[in-house]
Enzyme design. Structure first.
Site: not given
Lengths: 319, 341
Positions: B164, B199
């Site tokens: 992120c 991810k």
């Protein structure tokens, strides 16, 4: 103490179907369809009144809710644009004849051209299609404000510019119920005072203000409002407000000073309108992950005391 | 058994019937007779199809329940969950760009405990699998978050968010330093009761190196890519469009870059790849599958067109039927000219 009574949020009311919109999950009926443009009427000052044929959305609309409009066939304008639902009406008879008593079917959006998305909207022609996701959000729901309205001598609608678009439906509903109402409408110039004729049959008086003095008071709308509140300190009012951030903040300040309950309809950039992108959150009273609430889901209508107004930050919606 | 006439055991098809002209031609059986398998299996978990919704774009699933049939989805990757609730960044948080959008939400979420009690029970009732995106600021917190979530029943897998770009001193720090990637993946894998997907961030010079590091550290699969770090400026006020100044870019604009990274990673590792980045149509999804992804995620498109994911499921099925391919035959089937291979 002043703040004491003012900060009291109205007591919880019987839970209707729609009060869930303030919980993390909204179960309000909403529909996502491609709908046809009936009319896209240009008004003064770069404003337009867009009428859409929305047989599923229009009957479900409650005052203060909004719609997300998607311009189709453009990969450079991806996101839908949030718009207040100005009005819903039944389909007009042929040759402009009388409206029959049918379920509402036409959903009207009053908008101003301010950026890329609204510029494209202005080009819409009758029979063009747009994506319409509506109705959305927690509007001016009677379950929440009716007790306050009954305590009031008069309902004061305070609109700043295109914020007028959020106030017609609640004004209609309150007029039906027999409430006395008054409109304070501020805008930059005379041409921006659009939609005011629709309020005429609903309110006992309209007080306009323009920044350039081309109509009504010269200056901000908060000036006639302050005069009015000062003159009528013996009366109780319920304020319903929609407009740009600075105008909202100044109006809320007045409501607080004169101890009148105040509902504000907020705006912000939105990604989805569904409560998932969290892009439209505003700072509210609360801590942790409760400190930000979604304008699209917990709002757009908030009790003024719930919102944290200190921030100087402009939301920068006008793109 | 040889081919006779029209099969009788099949469910009737709506719409166009295969008329006499089809039957008369000496071609393979009409496309309708071929039923492609579009199930996909990743780390021992079966998904009814390869179309998932990406974390942060689909809430906790329920928000879309009255707009689409959630049971048509392969999986729902929920909004990033941290060990404690997080309040997120101040507004403005999003800004639209040409063919994309910037966001810096700051991972506002309800926290692991409330996710289990308030959100998971509903997700468990769906045919779509639940993939829980996990986020934290330190390796210990990643582990703590996973340990809390381990108590939940009905989670298909974790998706470790080490990419992120919008939170200070976290997330992307892990995703852009190979040693930290290895550390957090290994520690999370040890703690995880369910399979662990990682991810990856596209904001690195060499995606292949990070794919390999994550694989070596125990990742069961890789999701790529997260958003690209970008920014936008309001020239009138000379202020950033987003309060966080920089933000993550997503949407159709990033698709070619994401696709290239999926292609590179799929060739470099043995574990399955889940591809995402700007997918908005069945054709987009097919590109990722052909490039080597075993599943895809739809992200930004959920915001402006919630019907995208079910449409992509149908589109992939139609494509497979038309090409007479099962999904497994399609994955990684890119035909590269010999000189370029």
């Amino acid at each position: 103490m002043l703040a004491e009574s003012w900060n009291r949020v109205p007591p919880a009311l019987p839970i209707g179907r729609y009060t869930n919109a303030r919980s993390s999950v909204s179960i309000v009926a909403m529909y996502d369809d491609m709908v046809a443009v009936i009319e896209n009427r240009p008004l003064t000052g770069g404003h337009f009144l867009l009428s859409l044929d929305a047989p599923r959305q229009a009957p479900a609309v409650r005052p203060g809710q909004f719609a997300m409009v998607r311009i189709l066939g453009r990969s450079d304008v991806l996101l839908r644009r949030p718009m207040s639902i100005f009005d819903v009406t039944a389909k007009e008879g042929r040759d402009g004849g009388p409206r029959r008593a049918r379920a509402p079917r036409i959903l009207k959006l009053l908008y101003k051209v301010v950026g890329r998305g609204t510029r494209l909207m202005a080009e819409l022609q009758p029979r063009d299609k747009v994506g319409l996701l509506a109705p959305l959000g927690h509007g001016f729901f009677e379950e929440e404000y009716l007790p306050r309205a009954h305590e009031s001598d008069e309902i004061l609608h305070v609109a700043g510019g295109i914020g007028i678009a959020a106030l017609l439906l609640p004004a209609k509903r309150l007029a039906e119920a027999g409430f006395r109402q008054r409109l304070f409408f501020g805008a930059r110039t005379k041409d921006d005072l659009v939609g005011v004729q629709d309020f005429k049959p609903l309110v006992c008086a309209t007080l306009s203000a323009t920044e350039d003095g081309s109509a009504g008071y010269r200056g901000f709308v908060t000036r006639p409002l302050e005069e009015y509140l000062t003159k009528h300190t013996d009366q109780k009012f319920l304020l319903m407000v929609c407009g740009p951030w600075a105008m909202l903040r100044a109006t809320v300040e007045l409501a607080k000073r004169f101890r009148h309950p105040c509902l504000v309809s907020m705006e912000n950039r939105m990604g989805c309108g569904l409560g998932v992108c969290l892009g439209c959150c505003i700072r509210v009273e609360g801590e942790g992950h409760e400190a930000y609430q979604r304008v699209c889901t917990e709002g757009p209508v908030f009790w003024a005391e719930k919102v944290v107004w200190e921030t100087e930050r402009k939301l920068g919606i006008r793109d | 058994m040889t081919k006779k006439t029209k099969p009788t055991g099949q469910a009737p098809h709506n719409g166009r019937a295969s008329g006499g002209a089809d039957a008369g031609r000496a071609l393979p059986a009409p496309a309708e007779q071929f039923t492609p398998q579009i199930e996909t299996e990743i780390a021992g978990v079966r998904f009814q199809n390869p179309v998932w919704t990406a974390s942060g774009t689909f809430g906790y699933g329920r928000e879309f329940a009255h707009l689409i049939d959630l049971n048509q989805l392969g999986a729902i990757c929920v909004k990033g969950i941290s060990p404690e609730p997080m309040e997120g960044n101040p507004p403005p948080r999003i800004y639209e760009t040409a063919s994309g959008m910037l966001n810096a939400i700051g991972l506002q979420n309800v926290g692991a405990k409330r996710f289990l009690s308030e959100k998971l029970p509903f997700l468990r009732t769906l045919q779509a699998r639940t993939v829980v995106n996990v986020f934290a600021y330190s390796t210990e917190d990643y582990v703590r978050c996973i340990e809390t979530l381990n108590e939940g029943e009905g989670i298909a897998a974790y998706e470790l968010n080490i990419s992120c770009p919008n939170t200070r001193c976290g997330g992307i720090v892990y995703g852009s330093d190979p040693r930290l990637t290895e550390e957090v993946v290994a520690a999370s894998k040890r703690a995880a009761r369910y399979p662990l997907f990682v991810k990856l961030s596209p904001n690195v010079t060499d995606i292949v190196m990070f794919a390999r590091v994550a694989e070596a550290a125990g990742a069961d699969a890789l999701s790529l890519v997260n958003t690209f770090v970008g920014m936008a400026i309001d020239v009138e006020t000379r202020t950033p469009r987003i309060s966080n100044v920089t933000a993550g870019l997503s949407g159709p604009g990033i698709k070619p870059v994401a696709l290239r990274m999926v292609y590179q990673a799929a060739r470099a590792v043995k574990i399955p790849i889940i591809g995402l980045g700007g997918i908005a149509s069945a054709e987009d999804a097919l590109e990722f599958l052909i490039a080597g992804a075993r599943a895809v995620q739809v992200g930004t498109a959920n915001f402006y067109d919630p019907g995208t994911s079910p449409r992509i499921v149908d589109g992939i099925r139609d494509y497979c039927r038309r090409k007479r391919l099962h999904l497994a035959d399609l994955v990684g089937s890119l035909k590269v000219p010999a000189t370029r291979a």
